[in-house]
Design an enzyme around this catalytic site. Structure first.
Site, PDB file in Angstrom:
ATOM      1  N   PRO A 228       0.901  -1.171  -0.036  1.00  0.00           N
ATOM      2  CA  PRO A 228       0.078  -0.126  -0.084  1.00  0.00           C
ATOM      3  C   PRO A 228       0.753   1.345   0.122  1.00  0.00           C
ATOM      4  O   PRO A 228       1.361   1.445   1.005  1.00  0.00           O
ATOM      5  CB  PRO A 228      -0.800  -0.114   1.247  1.00  0.00           C
ATOM      6  CG  PRO A 228      -0.037  -1.198   2.072  1.00  0.00           C
ATOM      7  CD  PRO A 228       0.920  -1.921   1.073  1.00  0.00           C
ATOM      8  N   ASP A 404       5.785   2.718   2.072  1.00  0.00           N
ATOM      9  CA  ASP A 404       4.943   1.358   2.502  1.00  0.00           C
ATOM     10  C   ASP A 404       4.194   1.621   3.706  1.00  0.00           C
ATOM     11  O   ASP A 404       4.800   1.629   4.880  1.00  0.00           O
ATOM     12  CB  ASP A 404       5.759   0.075   2.699  1.00  0.00           C
ATOM     13  CG  ASP A 404       5.053  -1.045   2.601  1.00  0.00           C
ATOM     14  OD1 ASP A 404       3.941  -0.703   3.064  1.00  0.00           O
ATOM     15  OD2 ASP A 404       5.688  -2.150   2.688  1.00  0.00           O
ATOM     16  N   HIS A 405       2.978   1.817   3.493  1.00  0.00           N
ATOM     17  CA  HIS A 405       2.012   2.322   4.776  1.00  0.00           C
ATOM     18  C   HIS A 405       1.879   1.301   5.703  1.00  0.00           C
ATOM     19  O   HIS A 405       1.401   1.518   6.497  1.00  0.00           O
ATOM     20  CB  HIS A 405       0.658   2.773   4.041  1.00  0.00           C
ATOM     21  CG  HIS A 405      -0.007   4.123   4.877  1.00  0.00           C
ATOM     22  ND1 HIS A 405       0.416   4.257   5.996  1.00  0.00           N
ATOM     23  CD2 HIS A 405      -1.080   4.977   4.526  1.00  0.00           C
ATOM     24  CE1 HIS A 405      -0.403   5.075   6.366  1.00  0.00           C
ATOM     25  NE2 HIS A 405      -1.286   5.500   5.640  1.00  0.00           N
ATOM     26  N   ARG A 406       2.319   0.045   5.321  1.00  0.00           N
ATOM     27  CA  ARG A 406       2.090  -0.719   6.367  1.00  0.00           C
ATOM     28  C   ARG A 406       3.185  -0.440   7.551  1.00  0.00           C
ATOM     29  O   ARG A 406       3.177  -0.905   8.692  1.00  0.00           O
ATOM     30  CB  ARG A 406       2.359  -2.145   5.714  1.00  0.00           C
ATOM     31  CG  ARG A 406       1.454  -2.929   4.932  1.00  0.00           C
ATOM     32  CD  ARG A 406       1.746  -4.112   4.186  1.00  0.00           C
ATOM     33  NE  ARG A 406       3.157  -3.889   3.493  1.00  0.00           N
ATOM     34  CZ  ARG A 406       3.699  -4.895   3.199  1.00  0.00           C
ATOM     35  NH1 ARG A 406       3.285  -6.056   3.110  1.00  0.00           N
ATOM     36  NH2 ARG A 406       5.040  -4.570   2.342  1.00  0.00           N
ATOM     37  N   ILE A 408       5.143   2.651   7.381  1.00  0.00           N
ATOM     38  CA  ILE A 408       5.383   4.102   7.860  1.00  0.00           C
ATOM     39  C   ILE A 408       3.950   4.660   8.015  1.00  0.00           C
ATOM     40  O   ILE A 408       3.173   4.611   7.125  1.00  0.00           O
ATOM     41  CB  ILE A 408       6.046   4.714   6.861  1.00  0.00           C
ATOM     42  CG1 ILE A 408       7.340   3.997   6.522  1.00  0.00           C
ATOM     43  CG2 ILE A 408       6.436   6.284   7.011  1.00  0.00           C
ATOM     44  CD1 ILE A 408       8.586   4.020   7.529  1.00  0.00           C
TER      45      ILE A 408
END
Ligand code: CAO
Length: 432
Positions: A228, A404-406, A408
């Protein structure tokens, strides 16, 4: 004493002239009782012919394309000791009706329908219902074989057998191809882009993609589908930094490697990574933990005639601006000559993609996984900046951080970029 027995076509219910579509045995093969030895097909149905005996095949009397009927000799078998041929009818002949789709409704006389286990999850594809899978022409044994490998036969467009029938080899080739190509949009169930015939619109020419382009494409697709991604945009005032850079370059002897702004960006980035360890990390394969790195290696995207490559500058925290400039010049030259070794491109912690030498105001770079973030840079531009009293001309550098939103969070990304911006706007901070 030899015990030579025969495998013959059993009672198939007054059906004559049955096509042999696949023969699965050859002399010397060891067959078990009920093992499929051939696939037969009528206009309406396809059936697996099981062996009525266990032993070693001596001779095969049929070949694909032959027509058989009840009693036709299929093979002679040197039977195992104590073995007797099973009298007809053979207990089970597996049958699949090509149309209509519902297998269970079919009740051919004297042929029992072999129920097959429910399908496993197909190879990287959502599993359609089994009744749909029957659209693909394949015998029950091939279907079973495909299921054991997790392949959905309906995903195999055309088999190599007669009338496009899917054979065991087609299933094997499908698996080989899937393993070689890795993940693709179509293998995830996302509809692929249909092929278009461009000839009605004008002339075309086919240009084969370079190996680098093909590999990069696969990798980018994999990242795009798995991570994501969020891109955050920021601007840094590099007016003073640029003045200092020009002074340094002015002091250089002719022929010495010049310093570009990128060297300061690398330093500013690593200083921020030291403050925010989550950016110098990779997510574990199970997605349950973060692997924090204690070294600081930065990948630099380099544009080459064959495509994009990313040489890695190692232990950047221990190198000065001049050392970095020399190393990047060497590595980007090697990259453009296609002379980088795999080791030159491994071990990166975060990547910088700088298009500043070309132009741009912003873009959304894709993370070079398993890294968790990438910094994009476009062209610095003089802009009027309000200082509270007046507009001043300042050199502003656009920066784009994709993460990577998982791993950060949005706020963490913004704080990280505020630090990068501060480091670039006042490079004295890099001494701290
Ligand atoms: N703003 C204004 N000018 C810039 C600039 C910026 N952000 N970045 C570079 N420049 C200037 C440099 O100062 C240099 O000017 P001079 O010729 O006057 O000295 C000129 O542009 C050319 O710089 P460069 O690109 O050769 O050097 P670099 O250190 O900035 O970059 C490298 C090196 C290897 C990153 C670059 O050559 C390259 O290949 N860039 C393309 C990377 C790419 O394709 N990324 C896209 C990936 S998609 O995700």
């Amino acid at each position: 004493m030899t015990n030579l027995l025969e495998i013959r076509v059993p009672d198939v219910g007054n059906v004559a002239e049955i096509d042999v579509v696949e023969v699965l045995i050859q002399p010397g093969d060891i067959v078990a009782l009920e093992q499929t030895v051939a696939t037969l097909e009528t206009d309406k149905a396809s059936m697996d012919l099981p062996s009525s005996v266990s032993g070693t095949i001596q001779q095969v009397h049929i070949k694909p394309g032959d027509k058989v009927s009840e009693g036709t000799l299929i093979a002679t078998v040197l039977a195992n000791e104590g073995e007797k041929s099973i009298p007809e009818p053979i207990s089970t002949v597996a049958i699949v009706v090509e149309t209509p789709a519902i297998q269970q409704d079919t009740k051919p006389a004297k042929l029992s329908v072999q129920s097959e286990p429910p399908p496993k999850q197909a190879l990287a594809t959502p599993q359609p219902s089994d009744s749909k899978a029957i659209k693909a022409h394949a015998s029950p044994s091939v279907r079973l074989f495909a299921r054991e490998l997790g392949v959905n036969v309906s995903k195999i467009n055309m088999g190599s057998g007669r009338k496009g029938r899917i054979l065991k080899d087609d299933v094997k080739n499908f698996v080989k191809q899937a393993l070689t190509e890795g993940i693709t949009a179509s293998s995830t169930g996302i509809p692929s882009i249909p092929a278009v015939d461009f000839s009605p619109f004008g002339d075309t020419e086919i240009l084969k993609l370079s190996k680098i382009k093909r590999l990069t494409g696969q990798n980018l697709t994999r990242v795009w589908l798995n991570l994501p991604l969020v891109t955050y945009h920021e601007e840094a005032d590099i007016t003073e930094m640029e003045a200092f850079r020009n002074t340094l370059n002015g002091e250089k002897e002719k022929g010495e490697i010049k310093i570009t702004g990128l060297m300061f960006i690398i330093k500013a980035l690593v200083a921020a990574m030291q403050k925010f360890p989550n950016f110098n990390a990779s997510l574990s394969a199970d997605g349950e933990s973060l692997i924090l790195k204690k070294y600081f290696n930065i990948g630099i995207a380099v544009d080459t005639p064959n495509g994009l490559v990313v040489p890695v500058l190692r232990n950047v925290n221990n190198k000065n601006i001049n050392e970095l400039a020399i190393e990047l010049a060497e590595k980007s030259e090697k990259a453009r000559l296609g002379k980088l070794l795999p080791n030159d491109m491994q071990g990166g912690c975060m990547t910088i993609s700088s298009l500043g030498g070309i132009g741009g105001t912003a873009f959304t770079p894709i993370v070079n996984a398993p890294e968790v973030a990438i910094l994009g840079v476009t062209r610095a531009k003089m802009q009027p900046v309000w200082n509270g009293k007046e507009f001043l001309p300042r050199l502003m550098l656009p920066l784009d951080l994709t993460y990577d939103h998982r791993v950060i969070d949005g706020a963490e990304g913004a704080r990280f970029m505020a630090t990068v911006k501060q480091n670039l706007s006042d490079i004295r901070r890099l001494l701290l």
